[in-house]
Write an enzyme that holds these catalytic residues in place. Sequence first.
Site, mmCIF file in Angstrom:
data_model
loop_
_atom_site.group_PDB
_atom_site.id
_atom_site.type_symbol
_atom_site.label_atom_id
_atom_site.label_comp_id
_atom_site.label_asym_id
_atom_site.label_seq_id
_atom_site.Cartn_x
_atom_site.Cartn_y
_atom_site.Cartn_z
ATOM 1 C CE LYS A 1 -30.433 93.631 83.491
ATOM 2 N NZ LYS A 1 -31.207 94.574 84.307
ATOM 3 C CD GLN B 1 -31.227 95.033 88.017
ATOM 4 O OE1 GLN B 1 -30.531 95.023 87.007
ATOM 5 N NE2 GLN B 1 -32.456 94.547 88.045
ATOM 6 C CG ASP C 1 -33.226 99.696 81.602
ATOM 7 O OD1 ASP C 1 -33.118 98.695 80.868
ATOM 8 O OD2 ASP C 1 -33.025 99.682 82.830
#
Length: 297
Positions: free
Chosen positions: A52, A96, A119
């Site tokens: 990422k 994460q 997200d």
Amino acid sequence: MTEIIDGNAVAESVRADVSEAVDELEAAGVTPRLATVLMSTDPASETYVSMKQRDCEEVGIATEDVELDSEAPAEDLYDTIDELNDDDAVDGILVQMPVPDHVDDGRVLRSIDPVKDVDGLHPENIGRLVAGETRYKPCTPHGIQKLLAAVDVDTEGKDAVVIGRSRLVGKPMANLFVQKAGGGNATTTVCHSRTADLAEKTRGADILVAAAGVPEMVDASMVSDGAVVVDVGINQVEADTEKGYELVGDVDFESVREKASAITPVPGGVGPMTRAMLLYNTVGAASRRSGVDVSLS
Ligand code: NAD
């Protein structure tokens, strides 16, 4: 001819659009910045975070890399999130998952400032999605919408079936499909681990999205001729390879491709799109926070 949907190519075009939007922000003196937070020693999680960050660097998004000891107290993670929420230079925050068992993952998602929640998993952002006042679409279902649009699959009036009801994929996917908006207007069925006669439901699908995390569970007998099949699954199965395993989807690709009109491969289908949409959301966050408009469709 069955179309094999090329997620790498579509993701590349999303990245090109994002890169242009980054230039527009830069011209206005704004550098978008994503903070990633890793509290895990799981090699897969470490790889995801470094991918990422690399993706961000390639399109000009700055990154901040926060790593916490996986045995540190949960409060350390909650405090880190508070600090990033207060840091004006940070536009997006990504923690994460999974976090260690002693950390409350629901609290983690609730702690992120919803405006920085790239997200799209904060309850406020999920609520906004359901209400049709979307701020951030979660990356995987948004990427699937983009993939379908890229290969001219019109969802309007179609029967969509989603296998899986997770917060990350299944539920937001179904909500996007039922929205009265582009990429939506589909009549949507959500199947899950307690669904009776799954195959009967999936055979009714014009568009089938498999997100169960069960290797190759969807075979040709579960798919109607001409269906569009999107395989979200990423499953490690033992194999005679150097690593001792290979990655397969939730769809038995070889048998299903004989019936589908279009199908996503694993790898190279949904995965690259998930990564690209994180960049899209991060630029969206920077635009929203700075008030600088960018041309990102
Ligand atoms: P999850 O385990 O949180 O949810 C799986 C869902 O599938 C559950 O809602 C469950 O009810 C349903 N399910 C499980 N077994 C089933 C069965 N036999 N029949 C019907 N439904 C069943 O998983 P998730 O986070 O939603 O991820 C699903 C899969 O997608 C995993 O393989 C994951 O690795 C993969 N994934 C891929 C991407 C990507 O970018 N390609 C992104 C996220 C997740």
